[in-house]
Design an enzyme around this catalytic site. Structure first.
Site, PDB file in Angstrom:
ATOM      1  N   LYS A 153       0.845  -1.213   0.000  1.00 15.19           N
ATOM      2  CA  LYS A 153       0.000   0.000   0.000  1.00 15.19           C
ATOM      3  C   LYS A 153       0.874   1.254   0.000  1.00 15.19           C
ATOM      4  CE  LYS A 153      -2.148  -1.189   3.855  1.00 15.19           C
ATOM      5  NZ  LYS A 153      -1.470  -2.474   4.143  1.00 15.19           N
ATOM      6  N   ARG A 205     -10.290   0.444   8.133  1.00 18.79           N
ATOM      7  CA  ARG A 205      -9.822  -0.904   8.410  1.00 18.79           C
ATOM      8  C   ARG A 205     -10.867  -1.741   9.140  1.00 18.79           C
ATOM      9  NH1 ARG A 205      -3.811   0.019   8.335  1.00 18.79           N
ATOM     10  NH2 ARG A 205      -2.881  -1.858   9.156  1.00 18.79           N
ATOM     11  N   ARG A 223      11.633  -5.524   4.953  1.00 18.91           N
ATOM     12  CA  ARG A 223      11.399  -4.099   4.672  1.00 18.91           C
ATOM     13  C   ARG A 223      12.379  -3.212   5.447  1.00 18.91           C
ATOM     14  NH1 ARG A 223       5.566  -1.869   5.367  1.00 18.91           N
ATOM     15  NH2 ARG A 223       5.698  -3.101   7.264  1.00 18.91           N
ATOM     16  N   ARG A 258      10.920  -1.363  11.063  1.00 20.40           N
ATOM     17  CA  ARG A 258       9.785  -1.012  11.917  1.00 20.40           C
ATOM     18  C   ARG A 258       9.643  -1.953  13.108  1.00 20.40           C
ATOM     19  NH1 ARG A 258       4.640   0.123   8.164  1.00 20.40           N
ATOM     20  NH2 ARG A 258       3.646  -1.245   9.685  1.00 20.40           N
ATOM     21  N   ARG A 283      -1.061  -9.329  12.905  1.00 17.34           N
ATOM     22  CA  ARG A 283      -1.566  -8.303  11.965  1.00 17.34           C
ATOM     23  C   ARG A 283      -2.383  -8.961  10.859  1.00 17.34           C
ATOM     24  NH1 ARG A 283       4.007  -5.444  10.810  1.00 17.34           N
ATOM     25  NH2 ARG A 283       2.912  -4.326   9.159  1.00 17.34           N
TER      26      ARG A 283
END
Ligand code: AP5
Ligand code: MG
Length: 215
Positions: free
Chosen positions: A13, A88, A127, A160, A171
């Site tokens: 996203k 969400r 990431r 992160r 998640r």
């Protein structure tokens, strides 16, 4: 153009949002980024959100809705906005609808980036992000120009706090239980456009998004 980007954690996203906003000149509104700023500043809202984010759970609707409502009425959103990671839950989507209706606005596109769970874990654990300009990299799929170096020149890429295997499982669970019902919600309004992202490069996905906009 008022756009919503939906999709599981790590679906891309943020990666796609950054390119879309450059293409159509609208601001990106990422609730995840806004919450991380609040966490880093240790505001009251940030301290409340942190416990949920660290566990991979959704932050309560009341907290997130308040943040977005204020942001949507800033002047840079007059000609459109790109929502990344909001709504969400069905409650968030219903509230967004009523807030937009009051302002005589509406959503034009809801783009679902659909990526299989087994690809998500690899994407998230690899990431790295630039704390200075927000650029998003992947150690294998979207490499920075050199180890720990961003294209903007900043040295020191971040990982992160919620990007670990254990939290990703929570998640994904939150996504399937609380967020995926939004596909049906927006399908009913004939707004949902699904892009299958599994196994596709960021460039291929962006090409498909441009086709949706006929650009
Ligand atoms: P948030 O920050 O929104 O995180 P998320 O939804 O879990 O999504 P990510 O940001 O992890 O992934 P992304 O889809 O942006 O992927 P990216 O482009 O970075 O939310 C964090 C937390 O905040 C939530 O868990 C929750 O606690 C809270 N929160 C936020 N919004 C909320 C809300 N509305 N309500 C309640 N709570 C809320 O890409 C990921 C990686 O993959 C990168 O390394 C990238 O380089 C790579 N990549 C991208 N595309 C591809 C591709 N096509 N192929 C291979 N690799 C790719
Ligand atoms: Mg993101």
């Amino acid at each position: 153009m008022n756009i919503i980007l939906l999709g599981p954690p790590g679906a891309g996203k943020g990666t796609q949002a950054k390119q879309i906003v450059d293409l159509v000149s609208i601001p990106q509104i990422s609730t995840g980024d806004m919450l991380r700023v609040a966490v880093n500043k240790e505001t009251k809202l940030g301290l409340e959100a942190k416990q949920f984010m660290d566990n991979g759970q959704l932050v309560p609707d009341s907290v997130v809705i308040g943040l977005v409502k204020e942001r949507l009425f800033e002047s840079d959103c007059d000609n459109g906005f790109m929502l990344d990671g909001f709504p969400r839950t069905v409650k968030q989507a219903e509230t967004l609808d009523s807030v937009l209706k009051e302002a005589s606005k509406h959503i034009d596109y809801v783009i679902l980036l659909d990526v299989d769970d087994n690809e998500i874990v690899e994407r998230i654990t690899g990431r790295r992000t630039c704390p200075k300009c927000g650029a998003i990299y992947h150690l294998k799929y979207n490499k920075p120009p050199a180890e720990d170096l961003c294209n903007c020149g900043h040295k020191g890429l971040s990982h992160r706090a919620d990007d670990n295997k254990e939290t990703v499982i929570n998640r994904l669970d939150a996504y399937h239980k609380q967020t995926s019902p939004l596909s049906d919600y927006y399908r009913e309004f004939n707004l949902l456009k699904t892009i299958k992202g599994t196994g596709k490069s960021p460039v291929q996905v962006f090409e498909e998004i441009k086709e949706l906009f006929s650009l």
